[in-house]
Design an enzyme around this catalytic site. Sequence first.
Site, PDB file in Angstrom:
ATOM      1  N   ASP A  72      16.302 -46.733  48.663  1.00 30.04           N
ATOM      2  CA  ASP A  72      16.849 -45.589  47.927  1.00 30.04           C
ATOM      3  C   ASP A  72      16.745 -45.841  46.432  1.00 30.04           C
ATOM      4  O   ASP A  72      16.671 -46.993  45.977  1.00 30.04           O
ATOM      5  CB  ASP A  72      18.329 -45.383  48.272  1.00 30.04           C
ATOM      6  CG  ASP A  72      18.531 -45.035  49.739  1.00 30.04           C
ATOM      7  OD1 ASP A  72      17.580 -44.554  50.370  1.00 30.04           O
ATOM      8  OD2 ASP A  72      19.648 -45.265  50.230  1.00 30.04           O
TER       9      ASP A  72
HETATM   10  N1  URA Z   1      19.767 -48.464  53.835  1.00 20.84           N
HETATM   11  C1  URA Z   1      20.202 -47.617  52.879  1.00 20.84           C
HETATM   12  O1  URA Z   1      21.207 -46.955  53.062  1.00 20.84           O
HETATM   13  N2  URA Z   1      19.523 -47.544  51.735  1.00 20.84           N
HETATM   14  C2  URA Z   1      18.434 -48.276  51.460  1.00 20.84           C
HETATM   15  O2  URA Z   1      17.863 -48.179  50.374  1.00 20.84           O
HETATM   16  C3  URA Z   1      17.985 -49.156  52.457  1.00 20.84           C
HETATM   17  C4  URA Z   1      18.663 -49.228  53.639  1.00 20.84           C
END
Ligand code: URA
Length: 249
Positions: A116
């Site tokens: 993310d």
């Molecule tokens: N899980 C998440 O919630 N975000 C990420 O970036 C990776 C795994």
Amino acid sequence: MRLDKFLSDMGCGTRSELKKVIRKGLVKVGGQTVKDPGFQVGEDADVVLDGMPVCYQRFVYMMMNKPQDVITATSDSRDVTVKDLLEMDRYAGTDTEEEAAAAASRRDIAPVGRLDKDTEGLILLTNDGDLSHRLLSPKRHVDKVYYAVLERPADESDAGAFAAGLEITDEDPFTAMPAELKLMEDRKEVFLTIREGKYHQVKRMFAQRGNTVLFLRRVSMGPLELDETLEPGQWRLLTAEETEALREI
Ligand code: URA
């Protein structure tokens, strides 16, 4: 492959720049000047550009410590991408800088998987599509370890629920594969190992338990561990041992 592709893959310039350079007679193959940009060469060809030997490397592998506010993509009109960060002033390796610069300038590199925008940590970038596919394949269950800081302390019941395979009942329900939760002394800090990579998975797993992830960093993916000497935004080439370990997956 074509001679102009050989050279552009190795970061010597764009195909159109290289066509001009080749036509000017600045490139030798096997000791002979070649003026045809379409001349066919193998990966092991002895190519010299303006007096400098150019060795072809088919696959390149680099790890980056992705910072927050950067997206896991190769290009974007609005946001900075991990590929934008592959610049030499962010290079923190001990390998030769020429090798790193040639690797970073390749156009066929892509991140393996996605973090993310607000997640930090380990991102592998490569042009090895097969390896990328194997690492991401839902059938392979490659372990991904995340360090998370939570709003509220986690406890053994969270660990038990994750180990049993948590039912996620949000707008896109699924049953998570058994995951391992390791609680730190301050139970707001945890390490979570998951074996799949659903969208926002870690955040959704904690949300399901009524908690909120305040900070998230990926620290490993399969055998590959984030190099702790890399500051957020820095990158380096993988070592031969790291590449070998990934290939064994
Ligand atoms: N899980 C998440 O919630 N975000 C990420 O970036 C990776 C795994």
